[in-house]
Design a protein around this motif. Structure first.
Motif, PDB file in Angstrom:
ATOM      1  N   UNK A 176      60.288  -1.480  56.040  1.00 58.07           N
ATOM      2  CA  UNK A 176      60.393  -1.473  57.503  1.00 58.07           C
ATOM      3  C   UNK A 176      59.062  -1.891  58.136  1.00 58.07           C
ATOM      4  N   UNK A 182      63.599  -1.926  61.668  1.00 60.39           N
ATOM      5  CA  UNK A 182      64.152  -0.651  61.205  1.00 60.39           C
ATOM      6  C   UNK A 182      65.326  -0.853  60.246  1.00 60.39           C
ATOM      7  N   UNK A 183      66.117  -1.899  60.506  1.00 57.96           N
ATOM      8  CA  UNK A 183      67.301  -2.137  59.666  1.00 57.96           C
ATOM      9  C   UNK A 183      66.899  -2.772  58.333  1.00 57.96           C
ATOM     10  N   UNK A 185      68.649  -4.144  55.877  1.00 58.47           N
ATOM     11  CA  UNK A 185      69.268  -5.416  55.500  1.00 58.47           C
ATOM     12  C   UNK A 185      68.500  -6.565  56.152  1.00 58.47           C
ATOM     13  N   UNK A 186      68.242  -6.406  57.453  1.00 60.39           N
ATOM     14  CA  UNK A 186      67.456  -7.432  58.149  1.00 60.39           C
ATOM     15  C   UNK A 186      66.039  -7.504  57.579  1.00 60.39           C
ATOM     16  N   UNK A 189      65.868  -9.531  54.452  1.00 58.82           N
ATOM     17  CA  UNK A 189      65.998 -10.970  54.698  1.00 58.82           C
ATOM     18  C   UNK A 189      64.697 -11.553  55.254  1.00 58.82           C
ATOM     19  N   UNK A 206      68.707   7.759  47.710  1.00 58.87           N
ATOM     20  CA  UNK A 206      69.777   6.913  48.243  1.00 58.87           C
ATOM     21  C   UNK A 206      69.948   5.626  47.457  1.00 58.87           C
ATOM     22  N   UNK A 216      73.392  -9.983  47.787  1.00 60.76           N
ATOM     23  CA  UNK A 216      72.899  -8.619  47.986  1.00 60.76           C
ATOM     24  C   UNK A 216      73.477  -7.741  46.880  1.00 60.76           C
ATOM     25  N   UNK A 217      72.717  -6.722  46.517  1.00 57.90           N
ATOM     26  CA  UNK A 217      73.195  -5.757  45.538  1.00 57.90           C
ATOM     27  C   UNK A 217      72.751  -4.369  45.980  1.00 57.90           C
ATOM     28  N   UNK A 218      73.663  -3.428  45.996  1.00 54.05           N
ATOM     29  CA  UNK A 218      73.314  -2.058  46.376  1.00 54.05           C
ATOM     30  C   UNK A 218      73.795  -1.115  45.290  1.00 54.05           C
ATOM     31  N   UNK A 219      72.953  -0.159  44.950  1.00 56.38           N
ATOM     32  CA  UNK A 219      73.300   0.783  43.883  1.00 56.38           C
ATOM     33  C   UNK A 219      72.753   2.156  44.235  1.00 56.38           C
TER      34      UNK A 219
END
Lengths: 300, 300
Positions: A176, A182-183, A185-186, A189, A206, A216-219
């Protein structure tokens, strides 16, 4: 494939709500190497003082960790860190930090390591990360860690580093801060636009978010029943991640995803005990078994 | 399969760092019904006062939501809630809360709903949830939401409720409080012992954890690029979850997992706009597309 790591070796004192340990072995390159050695041979670069109570040859005995790059510097003192974890272990405070030998000239990367293909630059000043990277001839995939202090106070050096590495690993607060967004994902990028082709944002309990080009990959983190000592979780994650990439000699999206899963699993062993005990008491079979459990737990 | 929901209908006023809305439609049963209606016919139970500015027939026009159980009570006032979200939307404060008609006698479950097989008891006092559940003959799968106040102050009723339901949905702080355990994995196992066969712990941006017997399932939240208004995310999650179960007429582990994924995706549409606008501007094709994206993003 050859995997080089540069980072710290520390004498840690750790307090948790349940227990504490005085003067145990720690440091980013130590956790990283132990974690990575389950997957690939590791080339270690780091420096200790002549007061270091640990025999690292013994620490890594039977593991494929090359200590040619370990320097014991006469007249210097080893890095020391003391910290306390609070509540559910998601918060920690630093009680003391003595840089000692880390504040002196860095160790040299041995000539026999110059042909390393996979490189991990653990957290230190970006200027020093650049200097260490300059001692490797033609790396194929370079990842680096960073921290809040360099983002705010050493930004020009960090910007230079970001243009030379393939992957940045950092935590959510740092992401951040670096992206001024704050976001997450943004933020991921925006960080990609600063240079690295891959960004991995670690979010503690988390889990993690990876952005690689348009992918994108989230785990989630592995759901631990008991956290004893979170120290070294991030470096173990990086070790499992880079170790698997070096083993596969690949950095395509599919391999990157599985590498993050391995990093996640290896870190889950680290936090289950103090210092390196969680890692030294596991093995690749247990790691693979937990990887399959994680796969099962996240598939729908 | 028939899906019954009991819950609140509210007039919401919402402030976020970016924007605000005055007197918009909200309430747990509203978000739940809109979310669930993408998957299965919904039987709605709720009460409003004669001051309610919304035409719910119009709100749900063209959707399979049966409003036989909607009571408009003369002389009473509709529930009102006002809240403010802060920073990155992970924190909110309640600015005002007027229970109004919710503090009066509850609505009755219509006789034509008595044969409902899937039942969701949105958050209200556990005594009232028990009373509402008593008006359904032979439900196959009952899920309920709860909150901190009932855990601390209405524990005996809540314990009774837990023995009569199949699934408890609650957030991480509530789970820690109910189980008196900081670790969520342990907390989920302790809650299973209190009665329900399935426990779902919602962790906001960090996703969710389900425990069902010996099976665990963990799923990150869909990585949203922009959060406009998180109100109703939890109820939309529950709506997508229960809607899919009712559609499949199954509650085996495989179906439960996919239902959580649908709940996650539907909630990600809710938070992308104020009030119901995120839900009303999507459709089942877009939901399925995002479910596939989530699957791709979490597979390794």
């Amino acid at each position: 494939m050859s995997l080089l790591v540069t980072g710290s070796i520390g004498i840690d004192t750790i307090n948790t709500p349940a227990d504490s340990r005085k003067d145990c072995l720690g440091g980013s390159s130590i956790y990283f190497s132990m974690a990575a050695s389950f997957f690939a041979p590791v080339r270690f670069v780091g420096v200790i003082g002549d007061d270091c109570p640990f025999d690292l040859q013994e620490t890594f005995a039977g593991r494929d960790v090359d200590l040619t790059g370990l320097e014991e510097r006469a007249g210097s003192k080893t890095f020391r860190w003391a910290g306390t974890y609070h509540g559910d272990m998601n918060q920690r405070t630093t009680d003391s930090c003595e840089l000692n030998v880390l504040a002196e000239a860095p160790p040299k990367v041995p000539d026999v390591y110059r042909d390393s293909k996979f490189v991990f630059l653990a957290n230190t000043t970006p200027a020093l990360q650049l200097e260490l990277l300059g001692q490797v001839d033609e790396p194929a995939f370079v990842a680096a860690d960073t921290m809040n202090l360099w983002i705010t106070d050493h930004r020009a050096d960090l910007d230079k580093l970001l243009k030379k590495i393939d992957c940045l690993v950092l935590n959510d607060e740092e992401a951040k801060m670096l992206a001024d967004k704050e976001n997450l994902v943004k933020a991921s990028e925006l960080i990609l636009k600063m240079g690295p082709g891959v960004v991995i944002i670690k979010k503690g309990e988390a889990g993690s978010l990876m952005a690689a080009g348009d992918d994108k990959f989230i785990l989630p983190a592995f759901p631990a029943k008991q956290v004893i000592d979170p120290t070294g979780a991030g470096d173990s994650f990086a070790g499992g991640f880079m170790g698997y990439l070096a083993q596969q000699d690949s950095t395509n999206t599919r391999t990157l995803k599985k590498a993050i899963a391995y990093g996640t699993v290896v870190a889950s062993f680290t936090i289950a005990d103090f210092s390196l005990e969680g890692l030294t008491s596991t093995n690749i079979n247990k790691i693979n078994e937990r990887l399959n459990t994680l796969k099962e737990m996240t598939s729908f």
